[in-house]
Enzyme design. Sequence first.
Site, mmCIF file in Angstrom:
data_model
loop_
_atom_site.group_PDB
_atom_site.id
_atom_site.type_symbol
_atom_site.label_atom_id
_atom_site.label_comp_id
_atom_site.label_asym_id
_atom_site.label_seq_id
_atom_site.Cartn_x
_atom_site.Cartn_y
_atom_site.Cartn_z
ATOM 1 N N SER A 142 0.868 -1.183 0.000
ATOM 2 C CA SER A 142 0.000 0.000 0.000
ATOM 3 C C SER A 142 0.897 1.223 0.000
ATOM 4 O O SER A 142 2.083 1.129 0.356
ATOM 5 C CB SER A 142 -0.840 -0.020 1.281
ATOM 6 O OG SER A 142 -1.482 1.222 1.495
ATOM 7 N N TYR A 155 -2.126 -1.353 10.434
ATOM 8 C CA TYR A 155 -2.084 -1.446 8.966
ATOM 9 C C TYR A 155 -0.758 -0.907 8.431
ATOM 10 O O TYR A 155 -0.103 -1.546 7.598
ATOM 11 C CB TYR A 155 -3.269 -0.654 8.388
ATOM 12 C CG TYR A 155 -3.503 -0.835 6.911
ATOM 13 C CD1 TYR A 155 -4.257 -1.906 6.431
ATOM 14 C CD2 TYR A 155 -2.996 0.073 5.984
ATOM 15 C CE1 TYR A 155 -4.494 -2.066 5.063
ATOM 16 C CE2 TYR A 155 -3.226 -0.073 4.632
ATOM 17 C CZ TYR A 155 -3.980 -1.147 4.169
ATOM 18 O OH TYR A 155 -4.206 -1.300 2.820
HETATM 19 P P1 NAD Z 1 -11.527 -6.114 -0.046
HETATM 20 O O1 NAD Z 1 -12.105 -6.012 1.323
HETATM 21 O O2 NAD Z 1 -12.371 -5.780 -1.227
HETATM 22 O O3 NAD Z 1 -10.923 -7.561 -0.298
HETATM 23 C C1 NAD Z 1 -10.203 -8.243 0.682
HETATM 24 C C2 NAD Z 1 -10.138 -9.694 0.312
HETATM 25 O O4 NAD Z 1 -9.416 -10.392 1.335
HETATM 26 C C3 NAD Z 1 -11.527 -10.363 0.228
HETATM 27 O O5 NAD Z 1 -11.517 -11.314 -0.797
HETATM 28 C C4 NAD Z 1 -11.643 -11.034 1.583
HETATM 29 O O6 NAD Z 1 -12.554 -12.135 1.598
HETATM 30 C C5 NAD Z 1 -10.220 -11.473 1.793
HETATM 31 N N1 NAD Z 1 -9.905 -11.794 3.169
HETATM 32 C C6 NAD Z 1 -10.061 -11.036 4.282
HETATM 33 N N2 NAD Z 1 -9.688 -11.722 5.372
HETATM 34 C C7 NAD Z 1 -9.273 -12.939 4.942
HETATM 35 C C8 NAD Z 1 -8.776 -14.097 5.583
HETATM 36 N N3 NAD Z 1 -8.615 -14.162 6.912
HETATM 37 N N4 NAD Z 1 -8.464 -15.165 4.823
HETATM 38 C C9 NAD Z 1 -8.636 -15.145 3.472
HETATM 39 N N5 NAD Z 1 -9.100 -14.069 2.816
HETATM 40 C C10 NAD Z 1 -9.422 -12.990 3.545
HETATM 41 O O7 NAD Z 1 -10.229 -5.195 0.020
HETATM 42 P P2 NAD Z 1 -9.272 -4.618 -1.136
HETATM 43 O O8 NAD Z 1 -9.371 -3.133 -1.047
HETATM 44 O O9 NAD Z 1 -9.477 -5.290 -2.419
HETATM 45 O O10 NAD Z 1 -7.868 -5.002 -0.505
HETATM 46 C C11 NAD Z 1 -6.995 -5.967 -1.066
HETATM 47 C C12 NAD Z 1 -5.576 -5.656 -0.643
HETATM 48 O O11 NAD Z 1 -5.193 -4.394 -1.187
HETATM 49 C C13 NAD Z 1 -5.390 -5.549 0.869
HETATM 50 O O12 NAD Z 1 -4.165 -6.123 1.239
HETATM 51 C C14 NAD Z 1 -5.353 -4.044 1.098
HETATM 52 O O13 NAD Z 1 -4.628 -3.711 2.246
HETATM 53 C C15 NAD Z 1 -4.655 -3.580 -0.161
HETATM 54 N N6 NAD Z 1 -4.872 -2.177 -0.481
HETATM 55 C C16 NAD Z 1 -6.115 -1.671 -0.702
HETATM 56 C C17 NAD Z 1 -6.253 -0.327 -1.021
HETATM 57 C C18 NAD Z 1 -7.581 0.298 -1.305
HETATM 58 O O14 NAD Z 1 -7.650 1.530 -1.447
HETATM 59 N N7 NAD Z 1 -8.663 -0.449 -1.424
HETATM 60 C C19 NAD Z 1 -5.123 0.497 -1.105
HETATM 61 C C20 NAD Z 1 -3.866 -0.059 -0.872
HETATM 62 C C21 NAD Z 1 -3.748 -1.391 -0.571
#
Ligand code: NAD
Length: 260
Positions: A142, A155
């Site tokens: 991130s 985080y």
């Molecule tokens: P999201 O909530 O849409 O997806 C998260 C995914 O992780 C889902 O499929 C969920 O079921 C899964 N998950 C959660 N806990 C779990 C567990 N214990 N075991 C297995 N699967 C699990 O979130 P996202 O925004 O798509 O985030 C995905 C990644 O991207 C994360 O690591 C997040 O930190 C990172 N990220 C997101 C953003 C953003 O702006 N959305 C920015 C930077 C980084």
Amino acid sequence: MLKNKVAIVTGSTSGIGLGIARELAGLGADLVLNGFGDAGEIETIRSGIARELGVRVVYDGADMSKADAVRGLIAATIDKFGRLDILVNNAGIQFTAPVEDFPAAKWDAILGINLSAAFHGIAAAVPQMKTQRWGRIVNIASAHGLVASTHKAAYVAAKHGLVGLTKVVGLETAGSGVTCNAVCPGWVRTPLVDKQIDDIAAQRGIGQKEAARDLLAEKQPSLEFVSPAQLGATVAFLCSAAADQITGTAISVDGGWTAQ
Ligand code: NAD
């Protein structure tokens, strides 16, 4: 480009992970989907990708907060497909609170899913990738892996840790045909961020649209969200021959967030 390769994308039932999974499958990779959600919806996603893109897609619901389950996911994939080429450590959760109020259980959960899961997955995957003399490990970190914000102690610590782990694994696998890199997205409109937009809307007594604009204006100079498809394309680039010498690095896809 990725025909006959096998990819695991953790947390790929939603958001960024699903975007990455679709991109890799579109390039011909067989896929292991992982994550939580409604069983019927997950099956619709699984069969849809398999049908539309003509690749093998299996679902494994391993819980990334459990070390044995993470290692089991890698072992089961190698068992089923006979190989493992691409591991995308993407599953992640968020929780916000000032450090003095941050619940210890939330700290443990975030460190477990956002950082330790990547360690266990990588440790289990590297021997197979080294044997194949080709492998791609991509850790979805991130902008918070490079800079901090308030109220995100766990985080930010986990994502900085993930960038550090990426460097170590990049060094340890250098010259083996395996690379390990981090991708550092800015704001992406997914359920994880929708929750934060809801919080801003409630706190400031404003609508969703204005809250989303405020969220972007605070951090992301482009004032536009990054899309899961753009992140999928970034991962695809890291899986291409052009990226053979890119390892141990962190690639920002953040609309200028960390340039400030
Ligand atoms: P999201 O909530 O849409 O997806 C998260 C995914 O992780 C889902 O499929 C969920 O079921 C899964 N998950 C959660 N806990 C779990 C567990 N214990 N075991 C297995 N699967 C699990 O979130 P996202 O925004 O798509 O985030 C995905 C990644 O991207 C994360 O690591 C997040 O930190 C990172 N990220 C997101 C953003 C953003 O702006 N959305 C920015 C930077 C980084």
